[in-house]
Design a protein around this motif. Structure first.
Motif, PDB file in Angstrom:
ATOM      1  N   PRO A   1      10.520 -22.791  -1.871  1.00  0.00           N
ATOM      2  CA  PRO A   1      10.763 -22.912  -3.315  1.00  0.00           C
ATOM      3  C   PRO A   1       9.438 -22.948  -4.077  1.00  0.00           C
ATOM      4  O   PRO A   1       8.464 -23.545  -3.616  1.00  0.00           O
ATOM      5  CB  PRO A   1      11.515 -24.238  -3.450  1.00  0.00           C
ATOM      6  N   ILE A   2       9.411 -22.305  -5.230  1.00  0.00           N
ATOM      7  CA  ILE A   2       8.175 -22.228  -6.024  1.00  0.00           C
ATOM      8  C   ILE A   2       7.779 -23.616  -6.486  1.00  0.00           C
ATOM      9  O   ILE A   2       8.625 -24.409  -6.912  1.00  0.00           O
ATOM     10  CB  ILE A   2       8.373 -21.295  -7.237  1.00  0.00           C
ATOM     11  N   LYS A   3       6.493 -23.900  -6.377  1.00  0.00           N
ATOM     12  CA  LYS A   3       5.966 -25.176  -6.861  1.00  0.00           C
ATOM     13  C   LYS A   3       5.308 -24.924  -8.206  1.00  0.00           C
ATOM     14  O   LYS A   3       4.450 -24.070  -8.330  1.00  0.00           O
ATOM     15  CB  LYS A   3       4.939 -25.745  -5.885  1.00  0.00           C
ATOM     16  N   PHE A   4       5.734 -25.667  -9.218  1.00  0.00           N
ATOM     17  CA  PHE A   4       5.136 -25.587 -10.538  1.00  0.00           C
ATOM     18  C   PHE A   4       4.247 -26.798 -10.742  1.00  0.00           C
ATOM     19  O   PHE A   4       4.625 -27.926 -10.402  1.00  0.00           O
ATOM     20  CB  PHE A   4       6.203 -25.542 -11.632  1.00  0.00           C
ATOM     21  N   TYR A   5       3.071 -26.565 -11.270  1.00  0.00           N
ATOM     22  CA  TYR A   5       2.138 -27.649 -11.560  1.00  0.00           C
ATOM     23  C   TYR A   5       2.261 -28.030 -13.026  1.00  0.00           C
ATOM     24  O   TYR A   5       2.768 -27.257 -13.842  1.00  0.00           O
ATOM     25  CB  TYR A   5       0.708 -27.212 -11.230  1.00  0.00           C
ATOM     26  N   LYS A   6       1.785 -29.215 -13.370  1.00  0.00           N
ATOM     27  CA  LYS A   6       1.812 -29.666 -14.758  1.00  0.00           C
ATOM     28  C   LYS A   6       0.997 -28.696 -15.614  1.00  0.00           C
ATOM     29  O   LYS A   6       0.090 -28.028 -15.120  1.00  0.00           O
ATOM     30  CB  LYS A   6       1.236 -31.074 -14.866  1.00  0.00           C
ATOM     31  N   SER A   7       1.287 -28.651 -16.907  1.00  0.00           N
ATOM     32  CA  SER A   7       0.652 -27.661 -17.775  1.00  0.00           C
ATOM     33  C   SER A   7      -0.871 -27.817 -17.838  1.00  0.00           C
ATOM     34  O   SER A   7      -1.585 -26.839 -18.006  1.00  0.00           O
ATOM     35  CB  SER A   7       1.230 -27.731 -19.188  1.00  0.00           C
TER      36      SER A   7
ATOM     37  N   THR B   1      -0.897 -30.184  -1.713  1.00  0.00           N
ATOM     38  CA  THR B   1       0.206 -29.225  -1.605  1.00  0.00           C
ATOM     39  C   THR B   1       0.370 -28.759  -0.167  1.00  0.00           C
ATOM     40  O   THR B   1       1.488 -28.722   0.360  1.00  0.00           O
ATOM     41  CB  THR B   1      -0.048 -28.013  -2.530  1.00  0.00           C
ATOM     42  N   LEU B   2      -0.742 -28.416   0.493  1.00  0.00           N
ATOM     43  CA  LEU B   2      -0.682 -27.979   1.896  1.00  0.00           C
ATOM     44  C   LEU B   2      -0.179 -29.096   2.799  1.00  0.00           C
ATOM     45  O   LEU B   2       0.716 -28.897   3.623  1.00  0.00           O
ATOM     46  CB  LEU B   2      -2.058 -27.524   2.374  1.00  0.00           C
ATOM     47  N   ARG B   3      -0.761 -30.255   2.649  1.00  0.00           N
ATOM     48  CA  ARG B   3      -0.499 -31.375   3.559  1.00  0.00           C
ATOM     49  C   ARG B   3       0.927 -31.906   3.462  1.00  0.00           C
ATOM     50  O   ARG B   3       1.570 -32.175   4.466  1.00  0.00           O
ATOM     51  CB  ARG B   3      -1.496 -32.498   3.244  1.00  0.00           C
ATOM     52  N   TYR B   4       1.410 -32.073   2.219  1.00  0.00           N
ATOM     53  CA  TYR B   4       2.672 -32.776   2.038  1.00  0.00           C
ATOM     54  C   TYR B   4       3.873 -31.885   1.729  1.00  0.00           C
ATOM     55  O   TYR B   4       5.002 -32.363   1.765  1.00  0.00           O
ATOM     56  CB  TYR B   4       2.521 -33.830   0.943  1.00  0.00           C
TER      57      TYR B   4
ATOM     58  N   ILE C   1       2.656 -15.510   6.945  1.00  0.00           N
ATOM     59  CA  ILE C   1       3.006 -16.293   5.765  1.00  0.00           C
ATOM     60  C   ILE C   1       1.983 -15.988   4.675  1.00  0.00           C
ATOM     61  O   ILE C   1       0.778 -16.134   4.892  1.00  0.00           O
ATOM     62  CB  ILE C   1       2.999 -17.816   6.056  1.00  0.00           C
ATOM     63  N   PHE C   2       2.461 -15.578   3.523  1.00  0.00           N
ATOM     64  CA  PHE C   2       1.583 -15.256   2.391  1.00  0.00           C
ATOM     65  C   PHE C   2       1.758 -16.325   1.315  1.00  0.00           C
ATOM     66  O   PHE C   2       2.868 -16.789   1.074  1.00  0.00           O
ATOM     67  CB  PHE C   2       1.950 -13.897   1.787  1.00  0.00           C
ATOM     68  N   SER C   3       0.668 -16.665   0.666  1.00  0.00           N
ATOM     69  CA  SER C   3       0.749 -17.622  -0.435  1.00  0.00           C
ATOM     70  C   SER C   3      -0.148 -17.148  -1.568  1.00  0.00           C
ATOM     71  O   SER C   3      -1.139 -16.464  -1.340  1.00  0.00           O
ATOM     72  CB  SER C   3       0.293 -19.015   0.027  1.00  0.00           C
ATOM     73  N   ASP C   4       0.232 -17.528  -2.775  1.00  0.00           N
ATOM     74  CA  ASP C   4      -0.618 -17.197  -3.916  1.00  0.00           C
ATOM     75  C   ASP C   4      -0.211 -18.041  -5.116  1.00  0.00           C
ATOM     76  O   ASP C   4       0.895 -18.568  -5.171  1.00  0.00           O
ATOM     77  CB  ASP C   4      -0.516 -15.713  -4.277  1.00  0.00           C
ATOM     78  N   GLU C   5      -1.145 -18.149  -6.039  1.00  0.00           N
ATOM     79  CA  GLU C   5      -0.912 -18.876  -7.274  1.00  0.00           C
ATOM     80  C   GLU C   5      -0.913 -17.871  -8.422  1.00  0.00           C
ATOM     81  O   GLU C   5      -1.549 -16.831  -8.339  1.00  0.00           O
ATOM     82  CB  GLU C   5      -2.025 -19.887  -7.571  1.00  0.00           C
ATOM     83  N   LYS C   6      -0.240 -18.242  -9.485  1.00  0.00           N
ATOM     84  CA  LYS C   6      -0.225 -17.402 -10.677  1.00  0.00           C
ATOM     85  C   LYS C   6      -0.151 -18.298 -11.887  1.00  0.00           C
ATOM     86  O   LYS C   6       0.643 -19.234 -11.935  1.00  0.00           O
ATOM     87  CB  LYS C   6       0.994 -16.455 -10.644  1.00  0.00           C
TER      88      LYS C   6
END
Length: 179
Positions: free
Chosen positions: A115-121, A133-136, A61-66
């Motif tokens: 599904p992609i998770k988007f964070y607030k601006s 994010t990991l836990r829930y 499983i790969f994860s990353d933020e952008k």
């Protein structure tokens, strides 16, 4: 330039090269990795390859933020300057705080994706945000898609990922976790 002057493009190239003694330069990126970091990465990669060979049925499983930034696109190859030396090449100016949004994605080696998770601006991924994010979200997705625990969770070396709180969560809740 040639079309503006209504002359052949070769004429402009010759004038720049021979009459003005100028050359075309591009802004080249500089490498941020030191030799010692490259060696460490190579060593880790060899360990990972060995582990994967011993566990062929495990899904990685790969994860990353952008961070996606709203800014004009700069193509370095097309953004050129004619100058006698690189010292004369002007810099590219940008806004100090352009509008941006953070996205977090998870994909598995078997083709499944969360599904992609988007964070607030104004929200960045710090230890607490990443923990939630990991836990829930991610643990729930993993338990739904891999109930037998036949996966390994991987992440990069971002500060939020290497924190003790995250490492402890990974060791205690993921079936296989690469620190």
């Amino acid at each position: 330039m040639a079309s503006e002057l209504k002359v052949d493009s070769k004429t402009v190239r010759n004038a720049v090269k021979y009459d003005l003694n100028l050359r075309s330069y591009t802004r080249t990126p500089k490498q941020l990795l030191t030799n010692s970091l490259k060696e460490k990465r190579l060593e880790r990669c060899k360990k990972i390859i060995t582990w994967l060979k011993k566990n062929p049925s495990i899904v990685t499983i790969f994860s990353d933020e952008k961070i996606f930034t709203v800014e004009t696109v700069l193509n370095r190859r097309n953004d050129r300057y004619f100058a006698a030396s690189t010292a004369e090449v002007k810099g590219k100016f940008r806004t100090k705080h352009p509008a941006q949004i953070m996205a977090f994605g998870v994909v598995a080696s078997d083709g499944k994706k969360m599904p992609i998770k988007f964070y607030k601006s104004d929200e960045k991924i710090n230890v607490d945000t990443y923990y939630k994010t990991l836990r829930y979200q991610i643990l729930l997705w993993l338990k739904t898609n891999y109930p037998n625990g036949n996966y390994v969770w991987t992440q990069d070396g971002a500060l939020a990922h290497t924190a003790r709180k995250i490492q402890d969560l990974g060791k205690s809740n993921f079936s296989n976790f690469w620190e």
